[in-house]
Scaffold this motif. Structure first.
Motif, PDB file in Angstrom:
ATOM      1  N   LEU A   1       0.825  -1.222   0.000  1.00 52.09           N
ATOM      2  CA  LEU A   1       0.000   0.000   0.000  1.00 52.09           C
ATOM      3  C   LEU A   1       0.853   1.263   0.000  1.00 52.09           C
ATOM      4  O   LEU A   1       1.809   1.376   0.763  1.00 52.09           O
ATOM      5  CB  LEU A   1      -0.916   0.007   1.227  1.00 52.09           C
ATOM      6  CG  LEU A   1      -1.880   1.195   1.329  1.00 52.09           C
ATOM      7  CD1 LEU A   1      -2.909   1.167   0.212  1.00 52.09           C
ATOM      8  CD2 LEU A   1      -2.603   1.192   2.685  1.00 52.09           C
ATOM      9  N   ASN A   2       0.447   2.202  -0.845  1.00 44.22           N
ATOM     10  CA  ASN A   2       1.040   3.543  -0.787  1.00 44.22           C
ATOM     11  C   ASN A   2      -0.058   4.490  -0.324  1.00 44.22           C
ATOM     12  O   ASN A   2      -1.002   4.775  -1.067  1.00 44.22           O
ATOM     13  CB  ASN A   2       1.554   3.929  -2.184  1.00 44.22           C
ATOM     14  CG  ASN A   2       2.195   5.304  -2.199  1.00 44.22           C
ATOM     15  OD1 ASN A   2       2.008   6.091  -1.270  1.00 44.22           O
ATOM     16  ND2 ASN A   2       2.940   5.594  -3.253  1.00 44.22           N
ATOM     17  N   ASP A   3       0.053   4.952   0.937  1.00 38.72           N
ATOM     18  CA  ASP A   3      -0.998   5.810   1.489  1.00 38.72           C
ATOM     19  C   ASP A   3      -0.531   7.254   1.626  1.00 38.72           C
ATOM     20  O   ASP A   3      -1.099   8.027   2.395  1.00 38.72           O
ATOM     21  CB  ASP A   3      -1.501   5.269   2.838  1.00 38.72           C
ATOM     22  CG  ASP A   3      -0.372   5.133   3.849  1.00 38.72           C
ATOM     23  OD1 ASP A   3       0.779   5.499   3.513  1.00 38.72           O
ATOM     24  OD2 ASP A   3      -0.638   4.645   4.967  1.00 38.72           O
ATOM     25  N   SER A   4       0.509   7.625   0.842  1.00 39.49           N
ATOM     26  CA  SER A   4       1.075   8.966   1.014  1.00 39.49           C
ATOM     27  C   SER A   4       0.091  10.067   0.625  1.00 39.49           C
ATOM     28  O   SER A   4       0.264  11.205   1.021  1.00 39.49           O
ATOM     29  CB  SER A   4       2.376   9.104   0.214  1.00 39.49           C
ATOM     30  OG  SER A   4       2.117   8.846  -1.152  1.00 39.49           O
ATOM     31  N   ARG A   5      -0.936   9.712  -0.156  1.00 39.43           N
ATOM     32  CA  ARG A   5      -1.924  10.736  -0.540  1.00 39.43           C
ATOM     33  C   ARG A   5      -3.320  10.388  -0.018  1.00 39.43           C
ATOM     34  O   ARG A   5      -4.329  10.740  -0.626  1.00 39.43           O
ATOM     35  CB  ARG A   5      -1.973  10.891  -2.069  1.00 39.43           C
ATOM     36  CG  ARG A   5      -0.696  11.507  -2.661  1.00 39.43           C
ATOM     37  CD  ARG A   5      -0.884  11.788  -4.144  1.00 39.43           C
ATOM     38  NE  ARG A   5      -1.859  12.825  -4.384  1.00 39.43           N
ATOM     39  CZ  ARG A   5      -2.773  12.779  -5.352  1.00 39.43           C
ATOM     40  NH1 ARG A   5      -2.851  11.743  -6.160  1.00 39.43           N
ATOM     41  NH2 ARG A   5      -3.628  13.770  -5.513  1.00 39.43           N
ATOM     42  N   ALA A   6      -3.384   9.661   1.072  1.00 41.51           N
ATOM     43  CA  ALA A   6      -4.683   9.258   1.612  1.00 41.51           C
ATOM     44  C   ALA A   6      -5.610  10.482   1.722  1.00 41.51           C
ATOM     45  O   ALA A   6      -5.140  11.559   2.056  1.00 41.51           O
ATOM     46  CB  ALA A   6      -4.487   8.614   2.980  1.00 41.51           C
ATOM     47  N   PRO A   7      -6.886  10.340   1.389  1.00 43.23           N
ATOM     48  CA  PRO A   7      -7.619   9.100   1.121  1.00 43.23           C
ATOM     49  C   PRO A   7      -7.514   8.595  -0.321  1.00 43.23           C
ATOM     50  O   PRO A   7      -8.326   7.770  -0.730  1.00 43.23           O
ATOM     51  CB  PRO A   7      -9.068   9.490   1.434  1.00 43.23           C
ATOM     52  CG  PRO A   7      -9.143  10.928   1.038  1.00 43.23           C
ATOM     53  CD  PRO A   7      -7.789  11.518   1.349  1.00 43.23           C
ATOM     54  N   LEU A   8      -6.547   9.085  -1.079  1.00 42.24           N
ATOM     55  CA  LEU A   8      -6.298   8.490  -2.394  1.00 42.24           C
ATOM     56  C   LEU A   8      -5.196   7.457  -2.198  1.00 42.24           C
ATOM     57  O   LEU A   8      -4.111   7.814  -1.728  1.00 42.24           O
ATOM     58  CB  LEU A   8      -5.875   9.559  -3.406  1.00 42.24           C
ATOM     59  CG  LEU A   8      -6.828  10.745  -3.564  1.00 42.24           C
ATOM     60  CD1 LEU A   8      -6.241  11.784  -4.503  1.00 42.24           C
ATOM     61  CD2 LEU A   8      -8.176  10.263  -4.086  1.00 42.24           C
TER      62      LEU A   8
END
Ligand code: COA
Ligand code: AMP
Length: 629
Positions: free
Chosen positions: A35-42
């Motif tokens: 998972l890459n959550d650096s732009r959460a919620p994207l």
């Protein structure tokens, strides 16, 4: 392991779960994290990996000793053709077409629209694009020129790959005039087209612009696979939203590979080498995932069927295909079974065939009504599994994980959440509904690998359409309930999307067309129940006073306009001329009330209705169309 253990193992460690599934894929550079959550919620998945979709779907099977195994069976009762294509042959075809695209300037990230019928070359075209990192966008053949033009303008393709015609049981559909019309209408002009000439209706080619499928490949050096990053879009697939502008669902490369591979054994219960058949169309997500990509990624044989459940030549055609090709798992839409049941209610035709190869029937694309499930169970004598998903997800969200453990079937429910999906039922205020109570079906973020990370060049629309109503959740657009055992029941859409014969359509798009008629002052389109197609669109038009045209003429115009603009697939044939539309005092059209009247079901009089007497007028206008009770 049992389903509950596997689901729990995903819940306990989603990162570990997906990294483990990723081992089934051949990477150029393996991912170091899921998972890459650096732009959460994207969210995105496997972003630091390098990989190629086509390599995993084709080349690796050839390299691993399965070159002579059948990749595709093309079965076309319409043309009387059955052809087997091995993985080695498929590789030659794909690499050659990819070479031609590359030589004509198509490269990494360029878009290519594919407008083709159910022929194996459609899969060749899709794979040729992913081979060179081009992003394909397949447009369903039942869409008309305008819909194609809208997609050309949104995807801005460098090239279009099309066939000269499609074959419907009752007619040959000339694609070239539709293609030319779409390019003429669109603001964006592709650099060139590649046309597969079919014997049934070859077309004229414009020199220097339209290139013959075979001629363009003459002397070409086959293209190698181009590694792309894990989040590179494998394809864009347009689907209906609330407005006339379709949503360009983006499919990310790496997550798509990982998730689809997982489903083939765990969900559809096939082993590499088994024959898998999804009777759908490459123009829909089912066709992308389960005619083209998943079976090939997993090393199965996929069936490309150019025909209909009935009329090609009869209601026994599905049984024949299952028998002839020893189909192991079969997937179609409930409407196909309703069509067979209508022609052969006793299921007599199946007795002429040996379908003992078949292990299960999978139904999706629309609500599976209990009558259809029970009929299919009785006639086919195999388990029938309803499952629920959508273009956005790209693979089942809820289903019966038969490859892990066949859970008890509760008729009316597509069963339970697949790993990756944390399904919740939410009230309008975002609070969770208790078990058994109806609400909006939402999925706790992040969505699993392979699901849409965004809409093509429309991130704001993505956020607004899916992530805004319930912060922290993905809004599916469906309403339903979960029972105490976690079985989901999908009841209705929460928006103006309707489902006609398993095809997702926008009533808003149809309203935009009707509103353009010079004699139409106001209009509404709703989805009414239909015994065969599940739903059918029905239009209501109020005409301008003083028009010189008769109601019948205006109705005929409306039907023609929708057919010419959206396409025959809209099946738009029901139109009522009314004096006024039922509205709330603030002017909102009461579409849901109109649906209840058309379907003759009980409804609560809306408290805010402006003038209840209109409802009687609506009912009267529906009776000549066979609706309204
Ligand atoms: N190209 C051109 N026209 C197409 C088309 C295509 N690929 N697909 C459908 N059409 C046309 C049909 O010819 C028909 O035109 P008509 O109004 O001139 O008769 C119209 O679009 C509606 O087609 P369809 O929805 O196929 O209805 P039908 O009445 O011809 O057949 C069923 C009814 C139930 C047999 C058919 O809808 C079916 O096979 N459904 C399965 C659905 C499915 O696979 N859904 C995919 C999601 S899993
Ligand atoms: P599509 O994106 O064309 O696959 O359409 C997805 C929509 O079809 C879903 O959001 C549902 O409304 C409907 N749908 C698909 N499968 C099912 C199912 N098994 N039961 C009920 N509705 C379904």
């Amino acid at each position: 392991m049992r389903y509950a253990d596997i689901y729990q193992s995903w819940q306990d460690d989603p990162e570990g779960f997906w990294m483990k599934q990723a081992q089934a894929i051949d990477w150029v550079t393996p991912p170091t994290r899921a998972l890459n959550d650096s732009r959460a919620p994207l969210y995105e998945w496997f972003t630091d990996a390098q990989v190629n979709t086509c390599y995993n779907a084709v080349d690796r099977h050839v390299e691993n000793g399965r070159a002579d195994h059948t990749a595709i069976i093309y079965d076309s009762p319409i043309t009387g053709t059955v052809a087997h294509i091995t993985y080695a042959e498929l590789l030659n075809r794909v690499a050659s077409l990819a070479g031609a695209l590359r030589d004509k300037g198509v490269g990494l990230g360029d878009r290519v629209i594919i407008y083709m019928p159910m022929v194996p070359d459609a899969l060749t075209a899709m794979l040729a694009c992913t081979r060179i990192g081009a992003i394909h966008s397949v447009v369903f053949g039942g869409f008309a020129a305008h819909e194609l033009a809208v997609r050309i303008d949104d995807a801005t393709p460098k090239a279009i790959i099309a066939a000269s015609c499609g074959l419907e049981p009752n007619r040959v559909v000339a694609y070239k005039p539709l293609l030319d019309g779409a390019i003429a209408q669109a603001k964006h002009k592709p650099d060139f087209t590649i046309i597969l000439q079919r014997d049934q209706l070859p077309c004229d080619l414009t020199p220097g612009y339209d290139f013959d499928w075979h001629a363009v490949q003459d002397g070409v050096t086959p293209a190698d696979c181009v590694p792309v990053s894990g989040d590179h879009p494998a394809y864009i697939l347009y689907t209906s939203g609330t407005t006339g502008a379709p949503k360009g669902v983006v499919r990310p490369t790496a997550g798509h590979l990982v998730a689809l591979h997982w489903t083939m054994k765990n969900f559809y219960n096939v082993d590499p080498g088994d024959v898998f058949w999804a009777a759908s169309d490459v123009g829909w997500v089912v066709g992308h995932s389960y005619i083209c990509y998943a079976p090939l990624i997993h090393g199965n044989t996929t069936v490309v069927f150019e025909g209909k459940p009935v009329g090609t030549p009869d209601a026994g055609t599905f049984w024949r295909v299952i028998q002839d090709h020893k189909v192991r798992s079969f997937f179609t839409a409930p409407t196909a079974f309703r069509a067979i049941k209508r022609e052969d209610p006793e299921g007599l035709l199946i007795k002429d065939y040996d379908i003992s190869s078949l292990r299960a029937l999978y139904l999706a694309g629309e609500r599976a009504d209990p009558d259809t499930i029970i009929w299919a169970q009785n006639v086919m004598q195999v388990p029938v599994y309803d499952h629920w998903w959508q273009t956005e997800s790209g693979f089942p969200m809820v289903g019966n994980p038969a490859g892990i453990e066949a859970l008890p079937v509760k008729i009316g429910s597509p069963t339970v959440a697949m790993p990756g999906y944390d399904i919740r039922i939410l009230a309008d205020d975002g609070s969770e509904m208790p078990a058994g109570e109806l609400g909006s079906i939402a999925i706790k973020l992040p969505l699993p690998p392979g699901t849409l990370p965004t809409l093509w060049q429309a991130e704001d629309r993505f956020v607004k359409s899916y992530l805004t109503t319930f912060p922290g959740y993905y809004e599916t657009g469906d309403a339903g309930l979960l029972d105490a055992e976690g079985y989901l029941y999908v009841m209705a859409r929460t928006d103006d999307v309707i489902n006609v014969a398993g095809h997702r359509l926008s009533t808003g798009a149809m309203e935009e067309i009707l509103a353009n008629h010079p004699d139409v002052a106001e209009c509404a389109v709703i989805g009414v129940s239909d015994a065969l197609k599940g739903q059918l669109p029905m239009g209501f038009v109020c005409t301008n006073s003083g028009t010189s045209r008769s109601d019948d003429e205006i109705v005929a115009d409306c039907i023609r306009m929708v057919r010419e603009s959206i396409g025959p697939v809209a099946a738009f044939k029901l139109v009522a001329v009314v004096n006024r539309l039922p509205k709330t005092r603030s002017g909102k059209i009461l579409r849901r009330t109109m649906v209840s009247i058309a379907d003759n079901t009980d409804f609560k009089m809306p408290a805010t209705i402006d003038d209840p007497a209109i409802l009687d007028e609506i009912r009267d206008s529906l009776r000549p169309l066979g609706y309204g009770g």
